[in-house]
Design an enzyme around this catalytic site. Structure first.
Site, PDB file in Angstrom:
ATOM      1  N   ILE A 123     -46.365  39.852 -10.660  1.00 10.95           N
ATOM      2  CA  ILE A 123     -47.657  40.541 -10.828  1.00 10.95           C
ATOM      3  C   ILE A 123     -48.083  41.073  -9.469  1.00 10.95           C
ATOM      4  CG2 ILE A 123     -48.933  38.319 -10.687  1.00 10.95           C
ATOM      5  CD1 ILE A 123     -50.798  40.210 -12.794  1.00 10.95           C
ATOM      6  N   ALA A 124     -48.460  42.356  -9.449  1.00  6.89           N
ATOM      7  CA  ALA A 124     -48.786  43.008  -8.176  1.00  6.89           C
ATOM      8  C   ALA A 124     -50.218  43.515  -8.188  1.00  6.89           C
ATOM      9  CB  ALA A 124     -47.802  44.153  -7.920  1.00  6.89           C
ATOM     10  N   SER A 132     -58.795  40.063  -1.700  1.00 13.57           N
ATOM     11  CA  SER A 132     -59.917  39.452  -2.421  1.00 13.57           C
ATOM     12  C   SER A 132     -60.732  40.488  -3.184  1.00 13.57           C
ATOM     13  CB  SER A 132     -60.847  38.736  -1.430  1.00 13.57           C
ATOM     14  OG  SER A 132     -60.124  37.803  -0.662  1.00 13.57           O
ATOM     15  N   ILE A 157     -45.984  40.004  -2.776  1.00 14.69           N
ATOM     16  CA  ILE A 157     -45.713  39.828  -4.205  1.00 14.69           C
ATOM     17  C   ILE A 157     -44.629  38.771  -4.452  1.00 14.69           C
ATOM     18  CG2 ILE A 157     -45.134  41.012  -6.372  1.00 14.69           C
ATOM     19  CD1 ILE A 157     -47.875  41.771  -4.903  1.00 14.69           C
ATOM     20  N   GLU A 244     -54.019  31.057 -13.856  1.00 12.71           N
ATOM     21  CA  GLU A 244     -53.308  31.118 -12.569  1.00 12.71           C
ATOM     22  C   GLU A 244     -53.898  30.092 -11.599  1.00 12.71           C
ATOM     23  OE1 GLU A 244     -52.816  35.035 -10.951  1.00 12.71           O
ATOM     24  OE2 GLU A 244     -52.137  34.290  -9.018  1.00 12.71           O
ATOM     25  N   ARG A 270     -40.943   1.412   7.933  1.00 14.84           N
ATOM     26  CA  ARG A 270     -40.938   1.690   9.376  1.00 14.84           C
ATOM     27  C   ARG A 270     -41.681   0.588  10.137  1.00 14.84           C
ATOM     28  NH1 ARG A 270     -38.440   4.331  13.538  1.00 14.84           N
ATOM     29  NH2 ARG A 270     -39.930   4.785  15.191  1.00 14.84           N
ATOM     30  N   LEU A 339     -48.661   9.832   9.616  1.00 10.95           N
ATOM     31  CA  LEU A 339     -48.189   8.461   9.355  1.00 10.95           C
ATOM     32  C   LEU A 339     -46.670   8.339   9.459  1.00 10.95           C
ATOM     33  CD1 LEU A 339     -50.565   7.265   6.475  1.00 10.95           C
ATOM     34  CD2 LEU A 339     -50.643   6.643   8.894  1.00 10.95           C
ATOM     35  N   ASN A 368     -60.020  30.030  -1.384  1.00 16.35           N
ATOM     36  CA  ASN A 368     -60.995  28.983  -1.690  1.00 16.35           C
ATOM     37  C   ASN A 368     -62.426  29.453  -1.426  1.00 16.35           C
ATOM     38  OD1 ASN A 368     -58.836  27.494  -2.419  1.00 16.35           O
ATOM     39  ND2 ASN A 368     -59.234  25.770  -1.045  1.00 16.35           N
TER      40      ASN A 368
HETATM   41  C1  LIG Z   1     -47.151  33.478  -0.364  1.00 13.93           C
HETATM   42  C2  LIG Z   1     -48.108  34.414  -1.054  1.00 13.93           C
HETATM   43  C3  LIG Z   1     -47.818  34.824  -2.349  1.00 13.93           C
HETATM   44  C4  LIG Z   1     -48.675  35.719  -2.994  1.00 13.93           C
HETATM   45  N1  LIG Z   1     -48.338  36.183  -4.251  1.00 13.93           N
HETATM   46  C5  LIG Z   1     -49.066  37.197  -4.770  1.00 13.93           C
HETATM   47  C6  LIG Z   1     -48.631  37.827  -5.987  1.00 13.93           C
HETATM   48  O1  LIG Z   1     -47.632  37.435  -6.613  1.00 13.93           O
HETATM   49  N2  LIG Z   1     -49.351  38.880  -6.453  1.00 13.93           N
HETATM   50  C7  LIG Z   1     -50.468  39.342  -5.806  1.00 13.93           C
HETATM   51  O2  LIG Z   1     -51.061  40.300  -6.275  1.00 13.93           O
HETATM   52  N3  LIG Z   1     -50.892  38.752  -4.664  1.00 13.93           N
HETATM   53  C8  LIG Z   1     -50.221  37.703  -4.135  1.00 13.93           C
HETATM   54  N4  LIG Z   1     -50.641  37.124  -2.971  1.00 13.93           N
HETATM   55  C9  LIG Z   1     -51.828  37.643  -2.301  1.00 13.93           C
HETATM   56  C10 LIG Z   1     -53.023  36.692  -2.323  1.00 13.93           C
HETATM   57  O3  LIG Z   1     -53.544  36.561  -3.616  1.00 13.93           O
HETATM   58  C11 LIG Z   1     -54.039  37.254  -1.305  1.00 13.93           C
HETATM   59  O4  LIG Z   1     -53.477  37.071  -0.015  1.00 13.93           O
HETATM   60  C12 LIG Z   1     -55.385  36.569  -1.413  1.00 13.93           C
HETATM   61  O5  LIG Z   1     -56.034  36.916  -2.609  1.00 13.93           O
HETATM   62  C13 LIG Z   1     -56.306  36.939  -0.230  1.00 13.93           C
HETATM   63  O6  LIG Z   1     -56.357  38.299  -0.032  1.00 13.93           O
HETATM   64  P1  LIG Z   1     -56.134  38.898   1.454  1.00 13.93           P
HETATM   65  O7  LIG Z   1     -54.854  38.343   1.958  1.00 13.93           O
HETATM   66  O8  LIG Z   1     -56.278  40.372   1.400  1.00 13.93           O
HETATM   67  O9  LIG Z   1     -57.301  38.279   2.310  1.00 13.93           O
HETATM   68  P2  LIG Z   1     -58.720  38.945   2.562  1.00 13.93           P
HETATM   69  O10 LIG Z   1     -59.331  39.338   1.277  1.00 13.93           O
HETATM   70  O11 LIG Z   1     -58.571  39.973   3.627  1.00 13.93           O
HETATM   71  O12 LIG Z   1     -59.525  37.696   3.143  1.00 13.93           O
HETATM   72  C14 LIG Z   1     -59.514  37.309   4.533  1.00 13.93           C
HETATM   73  C15 LIG Z   1     -60.492  36.146   4.684  1.00 13.93           C
HETATM   74  O13 LIG Z   1     -61.820  36.576   4.339  1.00 13.93           O
HETATM   75  C16 LIG Z   1     -62.357  35.727   3.341  1.00 13.93           C
HETATM   76  N5  LIG Z   1     -63.196  36.486   2.406  1.00 13.93           N
HETATM   77  C17 LIG Z   1     -62.914  37.645   1.757  1.00 13.93           C
HETATM   78  N6  LIG Z   1     -63.921  37.989   0.949  1.00 13.93           N
HETATM   79  C18 LIG Z   1     -64.868  37.032   1.072  1.00 13.93           C
HETATM   80  C19 LIG Z   1     -66.148  36.812   0.486  1.00 13.93           C
HETATM   81  N7  LIG Z   1     -66.654  37.646  -0.425  1.00 13.93           N
HETATM   82  N8  LIG Z   1     -66.844  35.710   0.858  1.00 13.93           N
HETATM   83  C20 LIG Z   1     -66.340  34.818   1.754  1.00 13.93           C
HETATM   84  N9  LIG Z   1     -65.135  34.983   2.347  1.00 13.93           N
HETATM   85  C21 LIG Z   1     -64.409  36.055   2.004  1.00 13.93           C
HETATM   86  C22 LIG Z   1     -61.131  35.155   2.611  1.00 13.93           C
HETATM   87  O14 LIG Z   1     -61.465  33.970   1.932  1.00 13.93           O
HETATM   88  C23 LIG Z   1     -60.166  34.962   3.772  1.00 13.93           C
HETATM   89  O15 LIG Z   1     -60.451  33.749   4.398  1.00 13.93           O
HETATM   90  C24 LIG Z   1     -49.840  36.183  -2.329  1.00 13.93           C
HETATM   91  C25 LIG Z   1     -50.127  35.741  -1.032  1.00 13.93           C
HETATM   92  C26 LIG Z   1     -49.283  34.865  -0.394  1.00 13.93           C
HETATM   93  C27 LIG Z   1     -49.604  34.439   1.002  1.00 13.93           C
END
Ligand SMILES: Cc1cc2nc3c(=O)[nH]c(=O)nc-3n(C[C@H](O)[C@H](O)[C@H](O)COP(=O)(O)OP(=O)(O)OC[C@H]3O[C@@H](n4cnc5c(N)ncnc54)[C@H](O)[C@@H]3O)c2cc1C
Length: 381
Positions: A123-124, A132, A157, A244, A270, A339, A368
C-alpha cells in the site's frame, strides 16, 4: 476463564504454524536479514499451507475463518522477527481493501493469487513530501479515455521491491475542498507502463523487510483498476487504518513478550559478583516493572481485539493501544538490552536486533503523535 476471542481451533492452528516456521523460517531468518529480503518461495510456502489471507471467502481460495487466526499468524511471525511484518501487511492491511471495496471482477482477478502468494501486495500512501498529512498528497491521476495517467512518487513502501500489486493513494481532483475529498485509490500492477521502483531503502532495522521508493511517470492504469468510488479514497484509508494500527499494537505487544522472556532467561544464567544478575534488586525491579506493563497491555489488547472482531467502533482504543504498546515496547527493548550488559550490544544476541527493529512501530501506521491527536479529538478537545 474463557479467552475473549481464541479457542482450541486457534491453538491447534498456532501449533501447526509454529512447526512450519521452525522448519521454514527460523533457520533462515538471519540470512534473510543479511540479504535484506525474504525470498518469494517463503511467501508461496505460506500460501500452500493456508497461512496467507485465511479469512477471505472460500470462493476466492480463502478458508473464511475469523480474524482470531490473523492475530495468531501475526504473533507467530513477530516471534520469528519483526522483518516479517510485510506478510501481515499483505494479509490484513492491503488485501482487505480489495475484499471490502473491490468489484466482483477485481476480486476474482486478484484474490486467489493473494492467497497462494503468487501476488504480493503493498500500500502506497506516503510521499517524499508528506506522510502524516495524507490529504496533501501530490501524486495525481488524470483520466485520459479509459486510462488514468498517474504522476508522482511514493516512499517508505513496505514490500516495495517485491510487490506485484499496489494500492496507491492518488489525487483525482486537485480542486476538491476539503482536500481529502480529492483522494482516490488505484490498484497499480507490476507491469503498468510508466511504473518503476526507486531505491531499496537502507533502514535502521527490519532488515529482511524490503522497503522502497515507487515512481510513476505518465503511468497508464486502466480505469477498471479504480478501487471503490472516485473521491472516497481518504474515507477508505481511515476505515482500514484501524486494523493496520491494531496490527502494529499486536506486533509491539508480542515483541515485548519475546524480549522479556529472553531477558529473564539471561539474567538467571549470567553471573556477577558470585551470583546470577537476576538476584540483584535492580534487575528484579526492572523485570517486575516490565512484566506488569506486559500483563496489563495484554489484557487491554485482547479485549480490544475481541471488540474489533465484533465490529465495534474502536478508533479511540486502537489509537491508545498503538501509541502505548509501542512506547512500552521501545522502553522494554532498552531495559532488556541494558540487562544483557555488553552482550546485549552484540549482533549474536537477539536483543540487539529487537532493539533496532522496534522504534519504527511508533512511527509507521500513523505516528504516536498522530494517535494522540485522534484521541484528543475524540475526547472533545
Ligand atoms: C519502515 C517503514 C515502513 C513504512 N511502510 C509504509 C507503507 O507500506 N506504506 C505507506 O504509505 N507508508 C509507509 N511508511 C510511512 C509511514 O507511515 C510514515 O513515515 C509516517 O506516517 C510518518 O510520516 P512522515 O515520515 O512523513 O513524518 P512527518 O509527517 O513528516 O512527521 C514528522 C514528525 O512530526 C510529527 N507530526 C506531524 N504532524 C503532526 C501533528 N499534527 N501533531 C503533532 N505532531 C505531528 C510526527 O509525529 C513526526 O514526529 C513506512 C515508514 C517506515 C519508516
Amino acid at each position: 476463564m474463557k479467552h475473549p476471542y481464541l479457542n482450541e481451533d486457534h491453538e491447534i492452528f498456532r501449533q501447526s504454524l509454529r512447526k512450519f516456521l521452525e522448519k521454514e523460517a527460523y533457520p533462515f531468518y538471519e540470512q534473510w536479514e543479511e540479504d535484506r529480503m525474504i525470498p518469494r518461495s517463503f511467501w508461496t510456502k505460506m500460501g500452500e499451507q493456508g497461512f496467507l489471507c485465511p479469512d477471505i471467502a472460500e470462493k476466492y481460495g480463502g478458508s473464511e475463518v475469523d480474524w482470531g487466526f490473523a492475530v495468531v499468524i501475526n504473533e507467530e511471525l513477530e516471534r520469528v522477527g519483526s522483518g516479517l511484518v510485510g506478510i501481515g501487511l499483505h494479509n490484513d492491511i492491503v488485501v482487505p481493501y480489495i475484499t471490502s471495496y473491490g468489484t466482483e471482477e477485481q476480486k476474482q482477478r486478484w484474490l486467489p493469487k493473494c492467497v497462494t502468494g503468487e501476488i504480493i501486495t503493498a500500500i502506497a500512501m506516503t510521499e517524499p513530501g508528506t506522510g502524516s498529512d495524507l490529504a496533501n498528497i501530490k501524486t495525481t491521476a488524470k483520466l485520459d479515455g479509459d486510462h488514468y495517467i498517474v504522476n508522482g512518487q511514493k516512499t517508505f513502501i513496505t514490500n516495495g521491491i517485491q510487490s506485484d500489486l499496489i494500492v496507491v493513494a492518488v489525487k483525482t481532483d486537485l480542486q476538491a475542498l476539503p482536500k481529502h475529498k480529492g483522494v482516490s485509490l488505484l490498484v497499480i500492477e507490476r507491469d503498468a507502463p510508466g511504473f518503476s521502483r526507486g531505491r531499496k531503502l537502507n533502514k535502521v532495522g527490519l532488515h529482511s523487510q524490503d522497503t522502497a521508493e515507487l515512481i510513476f511517470e505518465d503511468c497508464r492504469v486502466p480505469q477498471e483498476n479504480l478501487l471503490g468510488d472516485e473521491g472516497n479514497g481518504f474515507l477508505y484509508l481511515m476505515e482500514k487504518l484501524q486494523q493496520e494500527r491494531l496490527l502494529v499494537a499486536i506486533g509491539a505487544q508480542t515483541a515485548s513478550e519475546v524480549m522479556l522472556k529472553m531477558t529473564l532467561d539471561y539474567v538467571k544464567s549470567r553471573e556477577a559478583f558470585g551470583k546470577p544478575v537476576g538476584q540483584f534488586q535492580n534487575t528484579q525491579f526492572k523485570i517486575v516493572e516490565m512484566t506488569t506493563d506486559i500483563e496489563m497491555g495484554r489484557v487491554f489488547l485482547d479485549q480490544l481485539i475481541a471488540e474489533h472482531i465484533e465490529g465495534k467502533n474502536v478508533v479511540t482504543k486502537v489509537s491508545m493501544a498503538k501509541w502505548k504498546l509501542t512506547d512500552i515496547a521501545k522502553k522494554i527493548a532498552a531495559e532488556c538490552m541494558q540487562l544483557h550488559g555488553g552482550y546485549g550490544y552484540m549482533e549474536e544476541y537477539e536483543i540487539a536486533r529487537r532493539f533496532r527493529d522496534i522504534p519504527v512501530s511508533s512511527i509507521y501506521a500513523g505516528t504516536n503523535e498522530i494517535m494522540k491527536t485522534i484521541i484528543a479529538k475524540n475526547l472533545g478537545l
